[in-house]
Design a protein around this motif. Structure first.
Motif, short mmCIF file in Angstrom:
data_model
loop_
_atom_site.label_atom_id
_atom_site.label_comp_id
_atom_site.label_asym_id
_atom_site.label_seq_id
_atom_site.Cartn_x
_atom_site.Cartn_y
_atom_site.Cartn_z
N GLN A 262 2.02 2.19 4.44
CA GLN A 262 2.47 2.87 5.64
C GLN A 262 3.71 3.73 5.34
O GLN A 262 3.57 4.79 4.78
N LEU A 263 4.89 3.29 5.68
CA LEU A 263 6.10 4.09 5.45
C LEU A 263 6.54 3.95 4.00
O LEU A 263 7.04 2.89 3.59
N ASP A 264 6.37 5.00 3.21
CA ASP A 264 6.85 4.92 1.84
C ASP A 264 8.37 4.98 1.83
O ASP A 264 8.98 5.82 2.51
N GLY A 265 8.97 4.07 1.08
CA GLY A 265 10.42 3.91 1.10
C GLY A 265 10.86 2.77 2.00
O GLY A 265 12.05 2.43 2.02
N ALA A 266 9.93 2.19 2.76
CA ALA A 266 10.26 0.99 3.52
C ALA A 266 10.66 -0.11 2.56
O ALA A 266 10.18 -0.17 1.42
N MET A 267 11.52 -1.01 3.02
CA MET A 267 12.02 -2.04 2.12
C MET A 267 10.88 -2.95 1.65
O MET A 267 9.91 -3.19 2.38
N PRO A 268 10.98 -3.43 0.42
CA PRO A 268 9.97 -4.37 -0.07
C PRO A 268 9.89 -5.59 0.84
O PRO A 268 10.92 -6.06 1.36
N ALA A 269 8.69 -6.09 1.04
CA ALA A 269 8.52 -7.21 1.96
C ALA A 269 9.36 -8.42 1.54
O ALA A 269 9.94 -9.11 2.39
N LEU A 270 9.45 -8.69 0.24
CA LEU A 270 10.21 -9.85 -0.21
C LEU A 270 11.69 -9.69 0.10
O LEU A 270 12.38 -10.67 0.41
N ALA A 271 12.21 -8.46 0.05
CA ALA A 271 13.61 -8.22 0.38
C ALA A 271 13.87 -8.43 1.86
O ALA A 271 14.97 -8.84 2.26
N ALA A 272 12.87 -8.16 2.70
CA ALA A 272 13.02 -8.32 4.14
C ALA A 272 12.87 -9.77 4.58
O ALA A 272 13.36 -10.15 5.66
N LEU A 273 12.19 -10.58 3.80
CA LEU A 273 11.85 -11.94 4.22
C LEU A 273 13.05 -12.78 4.64
O LEU A 273 13.04 -13.40 5.72
N PRO A 274 14.15 -12.87 3.86
CA PRO A 274 15.25 -13.75 4.26
C PRO A 274 15.87 -13.38 5.60
O PRO A 274 16.19 -14.26 6.41
N GLU A 275 16.05 -12.08 5.89
CA GLU A 275 16.70 -11.73 7.15
C GLU A 275 15.80 -12.05 8.34
O GLU A 275 16.29 -12.42 9.40
N VAL A 276 14.50 -11.93 8.17
CA VAL A 276 13.59 -12.29 9.25
C VAL A 276 13.60 -13.79 9.47
O VAL A 276 13.68 -14.28 10.61
N VAL A 277 13.54 -14.55 8.40
CA VAL A 277 13.59 -16.02 8.51
C VAL A 277 14.86 -16.47 9.22
O VAL A 277 14.84 -17.33 10.10
N ASP A 278 15.98 -15.87 8.86
CA ASP A 278 17.27 -16.27 9.44
C ASP A 278 17.40 -15.86 10.91
O ASP A 278 18.23 -16.41 11.63
N ALA A 279 16.58 -14.92 11.36
CA ALA A 279 16.70 -14.39 12.72
C ALA A 279 15.88 -15.16 13.74
O ALA A 279 16.05 -14.96 14.95
N VAL A 280 14.98 -16.04 13.29
CA VAL A 280 14.09 -16.72 14.23
C VAL A 280 14.35 -18.22 14.20
O VAL A 280 14.90 -18.75 13.22
N PRO A 281 13.96 -18.95 15.25
CA PRO A 281 14.12 -20.41 15.23
C PRO A 281 13.33 -21.03 14.08
O PRO A 281 12.28 -20.52 13.68
N ALA A 282 13.84 -22.14 13.58
CA ALA A 282 13.23 -22.77 12.42
C ALA A 282 11.78 -23.18 12.67
O ALA A 282 10.97 -23.20 11.74
N GLU A 283 11.46 -23.47 13.92
CA GLU A 283 10.11 -23.94 14.21
C GLU A 283 9.09 -22.80 14.30
O GLU A 283 7.87 -23.05 14.33
N LEU A 284 9.55 -21.54 14.38
CA LEU A 284 8.60 -20.43 14.47
C LEU A 284 8.15 -20.03 13.07
O LEU A 284 8.97 -19.66 12.23
N PRO A 285 6.85 -20.08 12.79
CA PRO A 285 6.38 -19.77 11.44
C PRO A 285 6.59 -18.30 11.08
O PRO A 285 6.29 -17.41 11.87
N VAL A 286 7.12 -18.10 9.89
CA VAL A 286 7.23 -16.77 9.31
C VAL A 286 6.25 -16.71 8.15
O VAL A 286 6.35 -17.48 7.20
N LEU A 287 5.30 -15.80 8.23
CA LEU A 287 4.35 -15.59 7.15
C LEU A 287 4.77 -14.37 6.35
O LEU A 287 5.63 -13.59 6.79
N PHE A 288 4.14 -14.20 5.21
CA PHE A 288 4.56 -13.14 4.29
C PHE A 288 3.36 -12.56 3.57
O PHE A 288 2.43 -13.30 3.19
N ASP A 289 3.35 -11.24 3.38
CA ASP A 289 2.44 -10.65 2.40
C ASP A 289 3.13 -9.47 1.74
O ASP A 289 4.06 -8.89 2.29
#
Length: 366
Positions: A262-289
């Motif tokens: 999609q958007l070339d230059g968008a941040m790598p998914a793995l780099a985005a993962l920690p900030e998303v995990v930290d932003a949601v309640p622990a019980e809400l599942p965060v998936l990754f690809d």
């Protein structure tokens, strides 16, 4: 087993050797200069592992429950269109392989087998991915069919108000062959995807006609009113959107940049993962690809907070090389490598895979 198929890289080479170049480019290509596509893979190399010793690892257990469904491993197949591009059975072969492996399958809205055929072939958890179309009555009908067929959740892709500029497809004038169709939609809705034009992409033309770029957070209420199924948002890359997803009552989020398509230059998914995990309640599942190519990659994503990980292109490589057996081999390799990594890390349970597992990879000398 051929020696070359001992890794996903070997399966990738085998698939590349037998698929037509335009099909290979459609599967493998990213958008623009493919910076994000490349960065998705490179991010895993920035993490070193911190193994613990003298831990009983005689039994490593990668099983979990995700949105109420048991999985034998924290792995699923990401939604991808038109599996029959690479194998005559298409999504039904993929579904059987995922069920055998105890993995999740997210069927794509543009699947080349019917929702009901896929559900009949599946023996494990099965979700349906949706794009937001201009014709909401079509979405409503798909949701109704998914519920009736036993799908366990809906995955709404939210990062595609229009299709990314995929230069490989444009150079090839790529269009979906007439023998392969998005059979869950009326032919009139997908006609543009089959029109081959030099310098243009049939996929992009179809998306321009049918995708609704006006989709906003307020539209989620419309979808919620029409289903009891859990709702997962696919394409979340920021803490801001993760918090909004929680506010709007979603059941899980999927950190993804669409495989760099999609958007070339968008941040790598793995780099985005920690900030998303930290932003949601622990019980809400965060998936990754995004870029997983080994069980070690899988362990890194889990350590950064992913509840489960989806793979896309590798499943199609397996399907292209050996149908159902090839997809199962891909999933089985990832399971074997994940359990091997867990054992050597001294982390025999998924709960042991946290951020203490990781350290920055040392910079090269000089």
């Amino acid at each position: 087993m051929p020696v070359g198929l001992l890794t996903l890289a070997g399966i990738e080479r085998a698939a590349h050797a037998q698929l037509p170049p335009e099909i290979w480019d459609f599967i493998e290509g990213g958008s623009g200069a493919e910076r994000t596509l490349t960065a998705n893979r490179e991010m895993f190399g920035r993490h070193a592992l911190r193994p613990r010793t003298l831990v009983d690892v005689s039994a490593c257990d990668p099983a979990l429950t995700l949105l109420g469904a048991p999985l034998r491993l924290p792995l699923g197949i990401a939604p991808m269109a038109y599996h029959r591009l690479v194998d005559p059975e298409g999504e039904t072969a993929t579904a059987r392989a995922a069920g055998r492996a105890g993995a999740l399958l997210v069927a794509g809205m543009f699947a080349s087998r019917t929702l009901e055929e896929i559900a009949a072939a599946a023996t494990g958890p099965l979700w349906l991915q949706l794009y937001w179309l201009r014709e909401r009555v079509v979405l409503a009908a798909l949701v109704e069919r998914a519920e009736a067929a036993g799908y366990g959740a809906l995955v709404l892709t939210v990062d595609a108000p229009r299709i990314g500029r995929r230069l490989r497809d444009l150079r090839n004038g790529f269009a979906v062959p007439s023998a392969v169709r998005a059979v869950n939609l009326d032919q009139a809705l997908t006609a543009a995807s089959h029109r081959a034009t030099a310098g243009r992409s049939g996929i992009a033309e179809h998306a321009r006609e049918q995708f609704d770029p006006a989709l906003s957070w307020t539209d989620l209420a419309w979808l919620r009113e029409r289903t009891r199924l859990p709702l997962v948002l696919k394409g979340i890359l920021t803490a801001e959107d993760a918090r909004l997803a929680v506010e709007h009552g979603v059941d899980a989020v999927l950190v993804s940049n669409h495989g760099g398509r999609q958007l070339d230059g968008a941040m790598p998914a793995l780099a985005a993962l920690p900030e998303v995990v930290d932003a949601v309640p622990a019980e809400l599942p965060v998936l990754f690809d995004g870029g997983v190519r080994s069980g070690t990659d899988l362990a890194i994503a889990l350590a950064l907070g992913a509840r489960a990980v989806l793979v896309g292109r590798p499943a199609l490589w397996g399907l292209a090389t050996d149908g159902e057996a090839g997809v199962h081999r891909v999933l089985d390799l990832l399971r074997e490598e994940l359990e091997h990594t867990m054992a050597l890390l001294g982390r025999p349970r998924l709960a042991d895979l946290d951020r203490t597992v990781l350290a920055p990879w040392p910079c090269p000398a000089g």
